[in-house]
Design a protein around this motif. Structure first.
Motif, PDB file in Angstrom:
ATOM      1  N   ASN A   5       0.817  -1.221   0.000  1.00 41.35           N
ATOM      2  CA  ASN A   5       0.000   0.000   0.000  1.00 41.35           C
ATOM      3  C   ASN A   5       0.850   1.269   0.000  1.00 41.35           C
ATOM      4  OD1 ASN A   5      -2.520  -1.167  -0.066  1.00 41.35           O
ATOM      5  ND2 ASN A   5      -2.690  -1.293   2.165  1.00 41.35           N
ATOM      6  N   ASP A  64      -7.332 -17.771   1.475  1.00 39.38           N
ATOM      7  CA  ASP A  64      -7.611 -17.000   2.693  1.00 39.38           C
ATOM      8  C   ASP A  64      -8.059 -15.569   2.403  1.00 39.38           C
ATOM      9  OD1 ASP A  64      -5.331 -15.568   2.079  1.00 39.38           O
ATOM     10  OD2 ASP A  64      -4.160 -16.287   3.783  1.00 39.38           O
ATOM     11  N   ASP A  67     -16.738  -6.901  -1.227  1.00 37.60           N
ATOM     12  CA  ASP A  67     -18.007  -6.720  -1.922  1.00 37.60           C
ATOM     13  C   ASP A  67     -18.192  -5.286  -2.414  1.00 37.60           C
ATOM     14  OD1 ASP A  67     -18.733  -5.365   0.327  1.00 37.60           O
ATOM     15  OD2 ASP A  67     -20.325  -6.727   0.932  1.00 37.60           O
ATOM     16  N   GLY A  68     -17.114  -4.497  -2.325  1.00 36.54           N
ATOM     17  CA  GLY A  68     -17.114  -3.219  -3.027  1.00 36.54           C
ATOM     18  C   GLY A  68     -17.905  -2.103  -2.358  1.00 36.54           C
ATOM     19  N   GLY A  87      -7.457  -2.914   3.147  1.00 35.17           N
ATOM     20  CA  GLY A  87      -6.771  -3.092   1.873  1.00 35.17           C
ATOM     21  C   GLY A  87      -6.138  -1.769   1.509  1.00 35.17           C
ATOM     22  N   SER A  88      -6.330  -1.292   0.292  1.00 29.52           N
ATOM     23  CA  SER A  88      -5.782   0.017  -0.055  1.00 29.52           C
ATOM     24  C   SER A  88      -6.815   1.128   0.142  1.00 29.52           C
ATOM     25  CB  SER A  88      -5.270   0.007  -1.498  1.00 29.52           C
ATOM     26  OG  SER A  88      -6.313  -0.309  -2.384  1.00 29.52           O
ATOM     27  N   LYS A 107     -29.909  -3.736  -2.760  1.00 34.20           N
ATOM     28  CA  LYS A 107     -28.538  -4.209  -2.934  1.00 34.20           C
ATOM     29  C   LYS A 107     -28.295  -5.502  -2.160  1.00 34.20           C
ATOM     30  CE  LYS A 107     -23.766  -2.887  -2.091  1.00 34.20           C
ATOM     31  NZ  LYS A 107     -22.880  -1.745  -1.919  1.00 34.20           N
ATOM     32  N   ARG A 133     -27.221  -9.346  -3.019  1.00 40.73           N
ATOM     33  CA  ARG A 133     -26.070 -10.051  -2.454  1.00 40.73           C
ATOM     34  C   ARG A 133     -26.452 -11.423  -1.904  1.00 40.73           C
ATOM     35  NH1 ARG A 133     -22.138  -6.035  -2.079  1.00 40.73           N
ATOM     36  NH2 ARG A 133     -21.994  -5.630  -4.290  1.00 40.73           N
ATOM     37  N   ARG A 182     -27.550 -11.455   6.198  1.00 38.33           N
ATOM     38  CA  ARG A 182     -26.493 -10.461   6.015  1.00 38.33           C
ATOM     39  C   ARG A 182     -25.827 -10.089   7.346  1.00 38.33           C
ATOM     40  NH1 ARG A 182     -23.900 -10.652   1.386  1.00 38.33           N
ATOM     41  NH2 ARG A 182     -22.611  -8.802   1.338  1.00 38.33           N
ATOM     42  N   TYR A 236     -23.553 -12.922   8.059  1.00 38.24           N
ATOM     43  CA  TYR A 236     -22.459 -12.876   7.084  1.00 38.24           C
ATOM     44  C   TYR A 236     -21.355 -11.918   7.543  1.00 38.24           C
ATOM     45  CZ  TYR A 236     -19.926 -11.675   2.804  1.00 38.24           C
ATOM     46  OH  TYR A 236     -18.930 -11.428   1.885  1.00 38.24           O
ATOM     47  N   ASP A 267      -7.247 -13.184  11.236  1.00 35.66           N
ATOM     48  CA  ASP A 267      -6.092 -13.013  10.350  1.00 35.66           C
ATOM     49  C   ASP A 267      -5.284 -11.762  10.680  1.00 35.66           C
ATOM     50  OD1 ASP A 267      -6.827 -15.255   9.020  1.00 35.66           O
ATOM     51  OD2 ASP A 267      -7.814 -14.242   7.358  1.00 35.66           O
TER      52      ASP A 267
END
Lengths: 369, 400
Positions: free
Chosen positions: A109, A362, A367-368, B155-156, B252, B256, B307, B310, B321
């Motif tokens: 990143n 993993d 899901d955006g 993430g980014s 939405k 899903r 959901r 989920y 993790d």
């Protein structure tokens, strides 16, 4: 005969269950393959040498930057750009291994988020009050930001030399270069000081074992960074509209193919167990797959299928322009064709390979939202 | 007793068969299109407007340049002192007499005589909106840590969280799905108390339309239920399965859940029931109408519960993790779906699946101490089990 059928049934059950905690899978994984030897080879011959070469190139970039800023000239800018390119190429060989300290700090990143955010870069430069550790600054640092500063900040070479040597721009450029170097040495030092032995010793087969993690990192790199970021996204595979702005090395306008090729080669070399310097062959995923195929008398040539699909993808990629920006703008069909060939290998890797190795994927697609 | 058993059996058969042809003569039309004298009788513009308002609100909550005053005006479509406000970028929304707030926790069945809870729920939304501006925005350039609001990488992507790891914009977004869309749909417009209010039934029987309208009031009420699910701006209203995923709310997440192999087909089941129920109103067959309403209640409730589980499970995995940013984002979405559980409606019953104290208990577990920074996998698993056991799905089915 009876025994063979049992093995086949056992394998079917194992494949169907896909569950690490299943005792049958655990039995199946007690094979004679030496994971520890493979991990040693990975650490000593691939990962650590790759990080060392990369850190060395970053140090070189730091030196050429100092030279340029002490004496801003077109020829010194050229030297700085060359060292930037060398380091950017080396990065393609370490990016697969976002594990240990690299995973902890999120090395990718901070190193290679593109397209870079030039508005943010300019706002950071002008207010001179920025914190590069913040996630909101991912897109204002690393190689893509330097790509912009070294190639795109002005239209002419003279303009670039003069703008770069302004104090606030210089300060920013230096801080980007120093940051790349410092986070990389942090990762490398961690490898050589303590993580190497921890990594090799963690030779089990759970979701947190080294083999499982590295194979997942390798798969993630292939799917997200090689297939999607370098090819699919600029080709508009996901959005439906091509976008040359999303090409890696957008501002230098000539290295995108080179960077892709190096990343793809790193993927293949890792799979085949070729050392970083290209001189040695060691224990590899390919051998592991071949052994599993032998033991199970499987008809599936796991490694052969993957390698031949990669050969097809490589041929398609060889036909691309050295500048993907040109390729996307002028003949995007060829980009999409490369994407398709890279994509065909995803099933072989993500389903066949992972099931054969009995490794759980993993990561999931976000899901955006 | 015999009668109720028979009724139960009939309902079960109805649900299992998923097909009405053998029970009723009403033809389920191919699309959600109904006319009287050649003029369409379908109307749910108020729902489309509220979905548009909610969309602007959740976008504004991520914009550091927007004040809490404006966000609260978006929520209420009026100023703090009750005067007309123009907080939206879309002029039509500013001109509208509708608002999000007036329909939050405002269903006939659950809240008409439960004003205290209704007002607490409305206040929760306003608290989250204010806190986004007072707690999170000032720390936008701070790296978040336990007890300290700021930013964290997913993430980014960058997420902005409070000291407990919660993204208030997600809390508002996902909680609105329950408090606005689901509550209005299941506990208001599909309810006989609303459909049959006043002389709705005799008017519908006699085809007496509402003043200056082409539709009877009962037809319109049913369409309003449809609109909260399928009425997003730009969606294909006649064939809404073609445009699943066209908002950031109930539509939405129906999409899903429908994409999950364990629940594939649920979107079509809900759509078919809405369509047949509407046709039943035209045919003046209120038994068939109400049976469809019960199917919709069960299935829409299931969407929210699936959901919720989920996201709790995804969050748990990411925590294990060590990916805190990923985990907190999942748990922020999960928080909103858990909050939404309060509005789920048991079929063939006047009850919610979850009591106020159950949902309050879950919310408390998610926010106590330093919130997501402190939460354990066991807590998330127990909560997931508590939710799933009320439905016909397992934590495993929902969690993947």
């Amino acid at each position: 005969m009876y025994q063979k059928i049992s093995i086949i049934i056992l394998l079917i059950v194992t494949t169907l269950s896909c569950n690490d905690t299943d005792p049958i899978s655990a039995i199946d994984r007690v094979d004679s393959f030496d994971r520890s030897e493979m991990l040693s080879f990975w650490a000593d011959e691939i990962i650590i040498p790759a990080y060392m070469a990369y850190a060395n190139d970053l140090s070189e970039m730091d030196e050429t930057a100092k030279t340029f800023f002490a004496d801003p000239s077109a020829s010194n800018l050229e030297k700085l750009r060359e060292s930037w390119l060398e380091a950017y190429i080396s990065w393609q060989s370490v990016s697969l291994f976002e594990i240990g300290k690299a995973e902890e700090i999120g090395l990718h990143n901070y190193t290679n988020i593109y397209p870079t955010n030039i508005e943010l870069i300019h706002s950071n430069i002008s207010n001179n009050n920025y914190n590069l550790i913040l996630p909101s600054n991912f897109a204002a640092q690393g190689f893509p930001a330097l790509d912009y500063l070294l190639y795109g900040i002005e239209d002419t070479e003279e303009g670039i030399v003069s703008t770069l040597s302004k104090e606030d721009v210089r300060t920013y450029a230096i801080s980007l270069i120093e940051r790349l170097y410092s986070i990389t040495t942090e990762v490398l030092d961690h490898w050589t000081e303590s993580y190497r032995s921890e990594f090799v010793a963690n030779d089990g087969s759970s979701g947190t074992a080294s083999v499982d993690k590295v194979v997942n990192d390798f798969l993630f790199f292939y799917e997200k960074y090689l297939r999607a970021a370098k090819i699919g996204i600029p080709a508009g595979k996901f959005s439906g509209s091509k976008s040359s702005r999303h090409v890696e090395g957008f501002y230098s306008e000539k290295y995108s193919k080179l960077l892709f090729q190096r990343a793809f080669t790193s993927v293949k070399d890792f799979f085949n167990g070729i050392s970083y310097d290209g001189q040695r062959r060691g224990t590899s995923i390919k051998q592991y797959l071949d052994q599993i195929q032998n033991i199970s008398n499987s008809d599936i040539d796991y490694s052969g299928n993957i390698i031949s699909q990669w050969n097809v993808a490589q041929s398609a990629a060889d036909a691309l322009d050295s500048n993907f920006k040109t390729q996307v703008e002028e003949d995007n069909t060829k980009m999409l064709a490369v994407y398709d060939e890279l994509q065909k290998a995803i099933v072989l890797l993500k389903v066949d390979m992972m099931q054969a190795l009995n490794i759980q994927v993993d990561f999931v697609d976000a899901d955006g939202d | 007793m015999v009668r109720s058993t028979l009724f139960l059996l009939a309902s079960i058969m109805l649900i299992i068969s998923c097909s009405e042809e053998d029970i009723t003569n009403i033809e389920n039309p191919l699309s959600y299109e109904f006319t009287r004298n050649g003029v369409s009788t379908v109307s749910f513009s108020g729902q489309t407007e509220r979905i548009a308002m909610a969309t602007e609100l959740i976008t504004a909550m991520k914009d550091f340049d927007v004040s809490d005053v404006v966000m609260l005006e978006m929520f209420a479509n009026q100023t703090a002192t009750g005067n007309d406000a123009n907080p939206f970028s879309e002029a039509g929304l500013n001109a509208s007499s509708k608002s999000i707030k007036s329909k939050v926790a405002a269903s006939q069945d659950f809240f008409s005589s439960n004003s205290v809870e209704s007002s607490e729920i409305k206040a929760d939304f306003e608290t989250w909106i204010r806190a986004q501006v007072s707690e999170v925005f000032p720390n936008k350039d701070v790296l978040a840590e336990a007890g300290v609001a700021g930013q964290i990488a997913d993430g980014s992507s960058v997420r902005y969280i409070n000291g407990g790891g919660l993204e208030y914009n997600q809390a508002v977004n996902k909680s609105l799905i329950g408090a606005l869309m689901v509550d209005q749909m299941l506990n208001n417009y599909l309810s006989p108390a609303v459909l049959d209010a006043g002389d709705n039934m005799s008017n519908n029987d006699a085809d007496i339309v509402a003043e200056d309208k082409s539709y009877t009031t009962m037809e319109h009420k049913w369409d309003e239920a449809f609109g909260y699910l399928f009425g997003a701006p730009g969606a294909d209203f006649a064939n809404p399965l073609n445009t699943l995923g066209s908002d950031s709310f109930l539509n939405k997440y129906l999409s899903r859940v429908d994409e999950d192999d364990d629940f594939n087909g649920i979107a079509s089941e809900i759509y078919e029931a809405l369509k047949l129920g509407r046709a039943a109103i035209v045919a003046k067959d209120y038994d068939v109408r109400d049976k469809q309403a019960e199917i919709i209640r069960e299935k829409v409730s299931q969407v929210i519960a699936v959901r919720a589980v989920y996201y709790l499970q995804q969050g748990k995995r990411a925590l294990q993790d060590g990916n805190l940013g990923v985990a907190f984002h999942d748990l922020s979405e999960g928080f909103g779906f858990v909050y939404s559980l309060r509005f789920l409606r048991k079929p063939n019953s006047s009850d919610s699946y979850f009591s106020k104290s159950e949902v309050d208990g879950f919310v408390n577990q998610l926010t106590t101490g330093n919130g997501f920074w402190d939460i354990s996998s066991d807590t998330l698993d127990e909560m997931s089990e508590d939710i799933a056991e009320k439905f016909d799905f397992t934590v495993e089915q929902a969690g993947s």
